[in-house]
Design a protein around this motif. Structure first.
Motif, mmCIF file in Angstrom:
data_model
loop_
_atom_site.group_PDB
_atom_site.id
_atom_site.type_symbol
_atom_site.label_atom_id
_atom_site.label_comp_id
_atom_site.label_asym_id
_atom_site.label_seq_id
_atom_site.Cartn_x
_atom_site.Cartn_y
_atom_site.Cartn_z
ATOM 1 N N GLN A 287 0.786 -1.094 0.029
ATOM 2 C CA GLN A 287 0.012 0.222 0.122
ATOM 3 C C GLN A 287 0.638 1.184 -0.429
ATOM 4 N N THR A 288 2.047 0.962 1.121
ATOM 5 C CA THR A 288 3.080 2.672 0.639
ATOM 6 C C THR A 288 4.506 1.663 0.836
ATOM 7 N N TYR A 289 5.602 1.749 0.175
ATOM 8 C CA TYR A 289 6.795 0.629 0.435
ATOM 9 C C TYR A 289 7.472 1.335 1.492
ATOM 10 N N MET A 290 7.527 1.135 2.331
ATOM 11 C CA MET A 290 7.668 1.268 3.781
ATOM 12 C C MET A 290 9.217 1.568 3.760
ATOM 13 N N LEU A 291 9.821 2.188 4.519
ATOM 14 C CA LEU A 291 11.576 2.468 4.668
ATOM 15 C C LEU A 291 11.992 2.413 6.190
ATOM 16 N N TRP A 292 11.451 3.111 6.742
ATOM 17 C CA TRP A 292 12.423 2.477 8.146
ATOM 18 C C TRP A 292 11.574 3.626 9.120
#
Lengths: 579, 620
Positions: free
Chosen positions: A530-535
């Motif tokens: 749904q969203t590309y999580m980073l950190w």
């Protein structure tokens, strides 16, 4: 970190956020952590604040530095301890909940007083709620009391909140926060509160310190509040010095010019490592409740509209290495939108895409993209895309070209954008980092005119992700909300509604009942990218070694609330040298 | 005299009016509304209306005022000394300015005093001991001084006092930031805090003052009355300090007037680096926040404070250009009379040792910047993000080490050189096209065009140039190299314009022009074939020096994040990115771009002066 999930997830103004700042924990001093030294009174705590305040009115302010100043001056109704449990501060015990889960009753401590000697009562709590809930209130902060039907005074020390429906985040979202004196703020027209003289010159305090003087642009001078209900703070005085340049603030800490630098992390890896090397500085690092992600426009016709495209992105990126390189250790790789610091986090509930470039290429093919002679992926759009830039006619060719919108002055995010842009070339994605000032960052995003943006969101102690993931919060489709990606999933909507309505008699039971629902939510959000999580942010704070009574967090899945948000803990700090 | 003063004041007010109109319009047509995102979504329309009404944007019913209506309201308030409300700070702009102004005046005033106290004696000593070691040293120092922008100097000072001298007794305990805690009630402590920021601001002015003072003094010392005084038996000291000095020091006064906007420019960044709570810091934050009333307020304040006698400034600029030459001995070149002017100039330039040396260094940098990419391709963009920070001089593969994403630092420096040179050259071409054309036409035809040009340059000279450029860049969607070039060219051409005008004013009255006209030559032919070639010499010098000015300006913009955005490297954005490593073992990431910047600017300045000497007809 742009977005605060306060009363709801909402935009953070400036580089900072308000919601977390309101989590003021109530644990007193931890004698064991004093290094064996007995706390003594005296001395001045000089600390660095990274920007000036625009107001000292609790109802008007919206940035982290402002809330930090405010947390010296006002008490909280409830706070959050370092394990993210809601704990009473001004309240006397946790609230009692009615059997239909709509009536919350809160009792107050009887000994609490304002600095003018008047007692802190139910009237103050009700006035604070009323002002925050007033739609005419001229504030930049997104207060949301829409679930509350009535607030009543039962007696001088008891308040009853009646809700329109069961609402689980109510405790951690609405009841955790400051209480302001009704005598002062209740008399002001909320529409004119911004320019009221008291907004620049507050007079009545209930926190550990009183404000003596504000020299705009330079410093805030505090003195100990002897009538503070948790006991007077050890320092006689405190001075917050405005040091806008993060590197200069780190230097000031290292040179003993300031004794506490709460946003040491802002000075970057260079500042942190230099501080750690200095013998006169103690640095504590803790996982924060905020995260940074790569948020795509998933509306039809946009480059990331297909699940397979987002899977391709996930598979071509080596998340751990990217996060390490971009944050230099100040970030923990993240896959779902609940951060490890939260009680709802479950590492096993999350779908992870391992690094696999061939697989990524397959995903791109499945999504209908073929790599052109220039190395950039193209596809034919049968329906075209009128909302895209450039506009694509039905049956026209679309190239995989886009911009990564990223906040100016946020080096770690820009680094991430640079690495991602470089890596995704392998699968034909041509993305260019586009640094933009905050004030002009969101307007096109809110209109749905973007390809990708890297932004920060801050959770509060409640992991509810309604405002960023529910289709009821799609923007620009609906008037307000932060689900800007265009992602809509009825199954997810149902789960989120369910999680929000689950309220049990005690907080522990409520958490236990909500946790399995969050597991399902996280599985969908991470699986569908749904969203590309980073950190998740790992924050750093620095203290002079002369400051005693600092309680370090344990670093495992806990936010180090003691230093950042815990007013009472701060009252427990003392000067070892007495200066 | 009274009439003259009244006239000047009237013109000054008119200029402020014009400037406010220009900036007001600019700020109202650009994005960044006072109430936008980041703010409460649930707020009532009535409350928003109330706030917008207070800001002079809508009427009581919430109907938007048109831009002219808003401007009339703004002017109405301005007459009463009211600059409106800040969009961000919940405060009157005048209050904000008054809070910050004393701090800025303290810092800038101290910088100016220090510069005068050091620069003038230095210039006098250098002049009275021409060609001595002291003179040469002063010259070298002043060259370096004008080639280091104050923010780079600030970074160097932090490096020196924060790292190199930290453990030594020479550290002297200078604080690395800001103002004394508690305001100004401890003067000694305050002085300590001022040392580094004042130094970084004063060096450039010391360089300028000493160069100017030396030249001015030398000019006076060669006058007949000095010789007469000496012949009458007065002592050297008496002649120098009683007779010569009094006359030589006069033009300095107008130079101070020019210095003020320059120092203000420097302060915008320096106040940021040292966390000095002044108007410069306020103005920069206002740009970031798109707080237009505050930006407008600062611009107006600086302009009002620096609306000195524009005419004398103009003369001074000319004098400065003519006089402020280095201590290097002018070449005694015989020059065969049959040689043409340009050929002679080239020969003379080649005999100018420092200038040719500078040309060789600059040529090497330019050549490397051009050739290196051909050999190495896009090495500057190749990441090795898993293995960053290779130290410099450790391997031949990465001679200057690698940066935070493992990219080759040398390749990035050279790529950055390309950016600097590109911006410098293209913007100067812009100067020449705009300034050259307008200046030539204004000088030749005079009339309203001439007036308009002069008034426009008056505005630009008194405005804080850097702030204006940042504001325009930010407002116009910013951070594109083309925007940066256009904005610099569009706002910086005035000096060449004025120079061109001055040349044409003089030349159009010359006999050879009248002769051409008598022969029936058209105006365009006279301009292009007759006047232009004769007007070129000072223009070339000014254009050359302009390149170094633009390179430094671009770096300043990059340092503030308003030039070409990463991943494309520029020296300015490299400095910005790695400022955090200044006190670290990775300080090389700051030192390399800073030094590259200073060397390049220095070379161009030296070449410019070489060209000036070479083209100076008085040295023929």
């Amino acid at each position: 970190m742009d977005l605060a999930i306060g009363k709801t997830r909402w935009l953070r103004v400036g580089a900072l956020f308000g919601a977390i700042a309101m989590l003021v924990a109530a644990c007193g001093t931890n004698q064991a952590a004093n290094g064996g030294e007995t706390p003594k009174n005296g001395g001045t705590l000089i600390w660095a604040i990274d920007s000036d305040a625009t107001s000292l009115n609790p109802f008007v302010i919206s940035t982290l530095p402002e809330f930090r100043i405010m947390s010296f001056l006002l008490p909280n109704l409830y706070s959050v301890d370092k394990n993210l449990n809601v704990v009473p501060d001004l309240a006397d015990g946790l609230p009692s909940v009615s059997s239909d889960a709509t009536v919350w009753t809160v009792k107050l401590k009887k000994n609490a007083k304002w600095s003018d000697g008047t007692p802190i009562t139910a009237d103050d709590v009700i006035a604070t709620e009323k002002i925050q809930a007033d739609p005419n209130l001229d504030t930049d902060y997104g207060y949301d009391w829409s679930k509350v039907k009535t607030v009543e005074k039962v007696d001088a020390n008891t308040v009853k909140f009646t809700l329109s429906e069961p609402f689980a985040p109510f405790l951690a979202v609405n009841l955790v926060g400051y209480i302001a004196p009704a005598e002062v703020y209740g008399k002001i027209d909320p529409a004119k509160i911004r320019n009221d003289p008291v907004s620049k010159n507050p007079t009545v305090f209930g926190g550990p310190y009183k404000l003596d003087k504000w020299i705009p642009g330079q410093e805030f001078d505090f003195s100990a509040n002897p009538t503070y209900f948790n006991g007077r703070p050890h320092y006689d005085k405190a001075i917050a010095k405005v040091i806008t340049d993060a590197t200069a603030a780190a230097n000031a800490l290292i040179n003993n010019d300031v004794a506490w630098h709460p946003s040491l992390g802002e000075s970057g890896a260079g500042g942190i490592s230099k501080a750690k090397q200095s013998s006169n500085v103690v640095v504590h690092t803790y996982q924060d409740l905020s995260y940074i992600d790569f948020r795509m426009n998933e509306r039809k016709g946009h480059i990331f509209d297909k699940l397979e495209t987002r899977q391709a992105l996930s598979s071509v990126l080596d998340k751990a290495s990217i996060v390490q390189a971009a944050t230099q250790g100040a970030g923990a790789p993240l896959w779902g939108d609940i951060v490890p610091a939260s009680w709802a986090y479950n590492a096993n509930a999350i779908v992870k895409y391992p690094l696999d470039v061939n697989k990524a290429k397959q995903y791109m093919q499945q999504a209908g993209w073929t790599i052109g002679s220039d190395g950039i992926a193209v596809r034919t759009l049968a329906d075209g895309c009128s909302a895209c830039t450039p506009v694509i006619k039905p049956g026209g060719q679309q190239k995989f070209v886009g911009k990564i919108r990223v906040r100016a002055g946020k080096p770690d995010r820009l680094k991430a954008a640079e690495i991602i842009a470089d890596q995704v070339k392998q699968i034909g994605m041509s993305l260019t980092p586009d640094p933009t000032d905050f004030k002009v960052f969101y307007p096109p995003i809110m209109k749905g005119q973007f390809d990708v943006f890297i932004a920060g969101f801050s959770l509060n102690a409640d992991p509810d992700d309604w405002s960023t993931a529910s289709s009821a919060q799609l923007q620009p489709e609906h008037k307000q909300g932060q689900n800007w990606t265009g992602y809509s999933n009825p199954e997810l909507d149902k789960l989120i509604d369910q999680e929000r309505a689950t309220v049990k008699a005690t907080d522990a039971e409520t958490k236990a009942a909500r946790k399995p629902i969050f597991d399902k939510i996280e599985k969908i959000i991470s699986g569908d990218v749904q969203t590309y999580m980073l950190w998740a942010d790992v924050s750093s704070m620095g203290w002079s070694s002369n400051v005693g009574g600092v309680v370090a967090g344990n670093g495992d899945n806990t936010i180090y609330l003691d230093s950042e948000y815990n007013v009472s803990a701060r009252a427990g700090w003392f000067s070892k040298s007495g200066k | 005299m009274t009439f003259y003063l009244i006239r000047r004041v009237a013109i000054g007010i008119f200029l402020l009016f014009l400037m406010s109109a220009m900036f007001f319009t600019l700020t109202r047509v650009t994005p960044g509304a006072p109430i936008s995102v980041g703010e409460n979504p649930r707020i009532h329309q009535a409350t928003i209306t109330l706030r917008l009404h207070r800001l002079g944007l809508v009427d009581e019913q919430g109907n938007s005022y048109s831009i002219p209506q808003q401007y009339v309201l703004y002017l109405g308030a301005l007459v009463h000394g009211d600059l409106g409300d800040s969009y961000v700070n919940n405060e009157r702009v005048t209050t904000l300015l008054m809070q910050r102004l004393p701090n800025s005046i303290l810092l800038l005033g101290a910088a100016l005093l220090v510069a005068l106290a050091i620069g003038i004696p230095l210039g006098i000593f250098a002049a009275t001991r021409q060609y001595s070691k002291l003179d040469m040293t002063t010259s070298v120092v002043s060259y370096v001084g004008v080639s280091i922008p104050s923010f780079v100097l600030g970074l160097y000072l932090l490096l020196i006092f924060g790292v190199l001298l930290k453990q030594s007794p020479l550290h002297w305990g200078f604080p690395l930031f800001g103002m004394h805690t508690g305001g100004v009630d401890d003067p000694i402590d305050l002085l300590y805090h001022m040392v580094l920021p004042v130094t970084s601001l004063a060096i450039l002015q010391i360089a300028i003052f000493s160069r100017f003072m030396r030249a001015s003094m030398l000019e006076v010392l060669h006058q007949d009355y000095i010789r007469t005084a000496r012949a009458k038996g007065l002592s050297i000291e008496k002649v120098n300090y009683k007779h010569a000095l009094r006359n030589a020091i006069l033009p300095i006064i107008t130079l101070v007037a020019i210095a003020i906007p320059q120092i203000v420019n420097g302060a915008i960044i320096t106040e940021g680096i040292f966390s000095w709570p002044g108007t410069g810091q306020l103005a920069f934050q206002a740009v970031v926040d798109r707080d237009y009333p505050v930006i407008l307020g600062v611009v107006m304040l600086v302009a009002a404070g620096a609306t000195p006698d524009q005419l004398s400034i103009e003369t001074t600029i000319q004098q400065e250009r003519q006089l402020a030459k280095p201590g290097a001995k002018a070449d005694e070149l015989g020059g065969a009379p049959e040689l043409g002017f340009w050929r002679l100039a080239v020969m003379r330039f080649l005999h100018h040792r420092t200038a040719t040396g500078a040309l060789i260094i600059l040529g090497t940098i330019v050549l490397a910047a051009l050739v290196y990419p051909i050999v190495t391709g896009n090495l500057y963009a190749i990441q090795d993000y898993r293995h960053p920070y290779k130290p410099p001089f450790a391997s031949l593969q990465h001679l200057f080490g690698t940066d935070d994403l493992g990219r080759d630092e040398l390749a990035r420096l050279l790529r950055g050189a390309r950016v600097s040179i590109e911006v410098g050259v293209l913007a100067v071409v812009g100067y020449l096209i705009i300034g050259g054309t307008l200046g030539a036409l204004a000088g030749f035809y005079g009339g309203w065009l001439d007036n308009a040009l002069m008034r426009f340059t008056d505005i630009i000279i008194s405005a804080p140039f850097l702030l204006v450029v940042i504001a325009i860049t930010a407002a116009t969607g910013g951070v594109r190299l083309s925007t940066v070039i256009i904005v610099i060219a569009a706002t910086g051409w005035y000096e060449i314009g004025r120079l061109m005008r001055a040349q044409f004013l003089v030349l159009r009255e010359q006999e050879f022009v009248q002769a051409a006209r008598a022969l029936g030559a058209s105006n365009s032919r006279i301009i292009v074939r007759h006047i232009l070639p004769n007007a070129l010499a000072p223009i070339i010098v000014s254009a050359t020096l302009g390149v170094s000015g633009i390179i430094l300006l671009e770096a300043a913009l990059g340092f503030l994040g308003y030039s070409i955005p990463p991943p494309e490297p520029s020296w300015g954005n490299m400095l910005q990115e790695f400022e955090q490593y200044l006190l670290d073992d990775k300080a090389y990431l700051v030192i390399f771009p800073a030094t590259a910047l200073v060397i390049t600017a220095l070379c161009i300045n030296l070449i410019g002066d070489g060209i000036r000497d070479a083209l100076d007809p008085r040295q023929r």
